[in-house]
Design an enzyme around this catalytic site. Structure first.
Site, PDB file in Angstrom:
ATOM      1  N   GLU A 130     -10.339   7.113   4.593  1.00 16.23           N
ATOM      2  CA  GLU A 130      -9.349   6.485   5.461  1.00 16.23           C
ATOM      3  C   GLU A 130      -9.389   7.048   6.876  1.00 16.23           C
ATOM      4  O   GLU A 130     -10.471   7.262   7.428  1.00 16.23           O
ATOM      5  CB  GLU A 130      -7.970   6.587   4.788  1.00 16.23           C
ATOM      6  CG  GLU A 130      -7.970   5.950   3.386  1.00 16.23           C
ATOM      7  CD  GLU A 130      -6.602   5.836   2.761  1.00 16.23           C
ATOM      8  OE1 GLU A 130      -6.455   6.165   1.582  1.00 16.23           O
ATOM      9  OE2 GLU A 130      -5.677   5.397   3.446  1.00 16.23           O
TER      10      GLU A 130
ATOM     11  N   ASP B  16       0.848  -1.183   0.000  1.00 13.87           N
ATOM     12  CA  ASP B  16       0.000   0.000   0.000  1.00 13.87           C
ATOM     13  C   ASP B  16       0.891   1.242   0.000  1.00 13.87           C
ATOM     14  O   ASP B  16       2.111   1.157   0.171  1.00 13.87           O
ATOM     15  CB  ASP B  16      -0.949  -0.037   1.222  1.00 13.87           C
ATOM     16  CG  ASP B  16      -2.186   0.814   1.005  1.00 13.87           C
ATOM     17  OD1 ASP B  16      -3.216   0.548   1.629  1.00 13.87           O
ATOM     18  OD2 ASP B  16      -2.130   1.764   0.189  1.00 13.87           O
TER      19      ASP B  16
HETATM   20  C1  GLC Z   1      -4.415   4.278  -0.001  1.00 11.35           C
HETATM   21  C2  GLC Z   1      -5.322   3.136   0.401  1.00 11.35           C
HETATM   22  C3  GLC Z   1      -5.473   2.083  -0.660  1.00 11.35           C
HETATM   23  C4  GLC Z   1      -5.319   2.705  -2.041  1.00 11.35           C
HETATM   24  C5  GLC Z   1      -3.904   3.232  -2.158  1.00 11.35           C
HETATM   25  C6  GLC Z   1      -3.670   3.934  -3.503  1.00 11.35           C
HETATM   26  O1  GLC Z   1      -3.668   4.709   1.100  1.00 11.35           O
HETATM   27  O2  GLC Z   1      -5.024   2.469   1.622  1.00 11.35           O
HETATM   28  O3  GLC Z   1      -6.765   1.487  -0.493  1.00 11.35           O
HETATM   29  O4  GLC Z   1      -5.563   1.743  -3.041  1.00 11.35           O
HETATM   30  O5  GLC Z   1      -3.563   4.122  -1.110  1.00 11.35           O
HETATM   31  O6  GLC Z   1      -4.448   5.099  -3.581  1.00 11.35           O
END
Ligand code: GLC
Length: 612
Positions: free
Chosen positions: A489, A308
């Site tokens: 988030e 991530d």
């Molecule tokens: C974010 C999220 C993830 C996402 C990634 C790219 O922090 O946790 O779900 O796909 O970054 O945007």
């Protein structure tokens, strides 16, 4: 590209004419390489071994530097076209809201950007095309004037595999009009706590919904030319409302969080994103037990694992050590939006130091290449699907159906359906706001507060199609549109999410005051709540004759609700989360043997209707 294409086409020819190469049941490229049908004919399958030959043949031609480049994903804003070429970058992403220029960029501007990056990749020494990834988590939500579909919480309420498949197909079409072939969706978070800021990205609290929907969600993408991602492995929904927190996992609840991934692997999922979170204190991004031994070895995951966003930076030690730990744990591609260049050099150093074996690098790149071959990226790296008026209309009609079917009637005292004789006044912060009906990950990471949309049907639009809205004094029915302000988030993590606290819109307060006045004035009071999760209603429910939870229906939410209020459709939505009465039920969810529905204001699967 020449080396690549030669290799690939050579394999195709060899498959046909030289005996010693095992016959590969391969669909030859179509006559019309620009046709969608041709694009959808996958040359091989990463789970049955038919991609192995292509991937191995190409892998054997790559240098260490070219291999490491394939394992790096950068953010579009932090790399030049020349760097994409010289570093053989394997993937680029747009983070939430990372547009080519600004949020008003249309699909063509997006496609032009993707093609520029792709042509740079094709001109690299390896010639391997790159995968471009985005979070199209409720439609292609970054792109201006694209229909915004309901979030997953709404899809869990509908709980219909066919409509889930249809949503993935529509999203795939939207993505391919921009040449983007990788979607970081669906989220398979079996969320156990509505205090979590990502509650709306989940289908709900019970694994049975994920067992019902996961395969359709993934298959719809795969069938229509998109590489989907099962995320975030493992137990991201078990951190009890703390984003990126720790999940206490035991023999009882491990299966709850694992259930969706069993479905995903059965559907031959091509990519999995590791979770920021921890299990019993072990960070997922550094856990070989979960990534390599459970997901890959035991469950048989044949795709590749991506980290991530900057997640490996949360591991112990230097950046060098974080790279060594995560790659050796089983991460195959690093999502390094900014530090991609040092990640590249550190990884090469780690291989030269034998802290990461060449065998591990080869395994990771083999996995990445297999997905690229299966996804047809190798034969049509710059495919664009025409964005037709028919397609746009299909998407609007689907969004309307989903909005209608995902609202939940929580309270109803003989007020519906409304008719032309009712004099309706509309009030509240979400009365005329597509952004509030859409939530986070909408035109921007944290959502769209300015209501800058050129599409959609707000609640005001929807009701105005049924009646002429009047001022308060002239009315006999008052519709109050309450809302959370959008979040994504951790920005949505709340200890007490209610109508007047947490992410609640501040104008909810006066809207509730107006509701109370309307009640005392003898008017019929209908409440509609737009939110990313159930909220504590405290003592406000008594004010309303009718109360509807619409959650996050997207840009056609107003149409769906108007249909329901005026009797064009009945409510069918059933809660995918238990709706708490107070905090005493924290931690109790409907899959548990000890679940007591009486501890909740509205239990899991509650939902009224009024026509029958
Ligand atoms: C974010 C999220 C993830 C996402 C990634 C790219 O922090 O946790 O779900 O796909 O970054 O945007």
């Amino acid at each position: 590209m020449k080396k690549l294409l030669t290799t690939f086409l050579l394999l195709i020819l060899l498959a046909g004419c030289v005996e010693q190469v095992p016959e590969i049941d391969l669909i030859l490229p179509c006559e019309d390489p620009n046709s969608y049908l041709c694009y959808l004919e996958q040359p091989c399958d990463i789970y049955d071994g038919t991609c192995d030959e292509f991937a191995q043949e190409l892998l054997d031609t790559l240098t260490l530097e070219e291999k490491v480049g394939q394992m790096i994903q950068t953010e579009r804003g932090s790399i030049s076209l020349d760097e994409v070429k010289s570093y053989n970058i394997g993937s680029i992403l747009s983070g939430g809201g990372s547009h080519p220029n600004d949020m008003y960029d249309d699909y063509q501007a997006w496609y032009n950007m993707v093609v520029d990056f792709q042509e740079a990749a094709l001109s690299s020494s390896s010639g391997v095309p790159l995968l471009y990834g985005v979070d199209a988590v409720h439609g292609h939500n970054n792109v201006y004037e694209m229909t915004i579909f309901p979030h997953q919480i709404n899809m869990g309420i509908i709980n219909d595999p066919n409509l889930t498949y249809a949503l993935s197909k529509a999203t795939a079409e939207q993505l391919l009009t921009t040449g983007i072939t990788w979607n970081f969706a669906p989220s398979l978070s079996v969320n156990q706590h509505i205090g979590w800021g990502r509650s709306y990205e989940s289908y709900g609290e019970h694994p049975e919904i994920f067992q019902n929907l996961t395969q359709s969600a993934l298959q719809g993408y795969i069938d229509y030319g998109i590489v989907p991602t099962a995320k975030h492995f493992l137990a991201d929904g078990g951190t009890m409302g703390i984003d990126q927190g720790n999940a206490t996992i035991n023999a009882t609840n491990l299966d709850v969080h694992l259930a969706p991934y069993l479905e995903a692997i059965e559907t031959k999922v091509p990519t999995v994103m590791a979770s920021y979170s921890s299990i019993n204190g072990i960070k997922m991004h550094g856990s070989r037990i979960y990534l390599q031994e459970l997901l890959k070895d035991e469950l048989g995951f044949k795709g590749f694992i991506i980290s991530d966003w900057n997640a490996i930076h949360q591991l112990e030690g230097s950046f060098y050590q974080q790279i060594v730990t995560s790659v050796n744990a089983g991460v195959d591609m690093l999502m390094e939006p900014y530090d991609w260049k040092s990640a590249y050099h550190e990884m090469i150093l780690a291989v030269n130091n034998n802290d990461i074996t060449l065998e591990r690098i080869n395994d990771a790149v083999f996995r990445i290449l297999r997905v690229k071959f299966q996804s047809n990226l190798m034969t049509q790296p710059t495919f664009q699907l025409p964005y037709t008026e028919d397609m746009k209309l299909d998407h609007v009609l689907l969004a309307r159906e989903l909005a209608t079917k995902s609202a939940v009637l929580l309270k109803h005292e003989t007020t519906l359906p409304l008719n032309e004789n009712h004099k309706v006044h509309l009030a509240g912060p979400a009365g005329d706001h597509i952004g509030f009906m859409s939530g986070g990950w909408t035109t921007n990471w944290q959502g769209n507060l300015d209501n800058t949309f050129n599409i959609g049907t707000s609640l005001k639009d929807g009701l105005s199609q049924k009646t002429t809205l009047v001022n308060y004094d002239q009315s006999d029915v008052v519709v109050i549109a309450l809302t959370e302000t959008p979040y994504a988030e951790g920005f949505g993590d709340q200890g007490y999410p209610s109508l007047t606290s947490g992410n609640a819109h501040p104008e909810n307060v006066q809207a509730l005051e107006l509701a109370a006045k309307a009640k005392s004035d003898g008017k019929t009071v209908i409440g509609i709540l737009f939110s990313g999760r159930p909220l504590f209603l405290d003592n406000h429910l008594n004010t309303f004759d009718t109360f509807i939870a619409a959650f996050l229906p997207g840009s056609e939410g107003g149409y769906g609700l108007a249909q329901l209020l005026y009797g064009e459709a009945d409510f069918t939505g059933k809660l995918s989360y238990s709706w708490p009465k107070d905090t005493s039920s924290w931690g109790m969810t409907s899959w548990q043997d000890t679940y007591d529905p009486n501890k909740f204001l509205f239990p899991y699967q509650f939902g009224l209707n009024y026509m029958s």
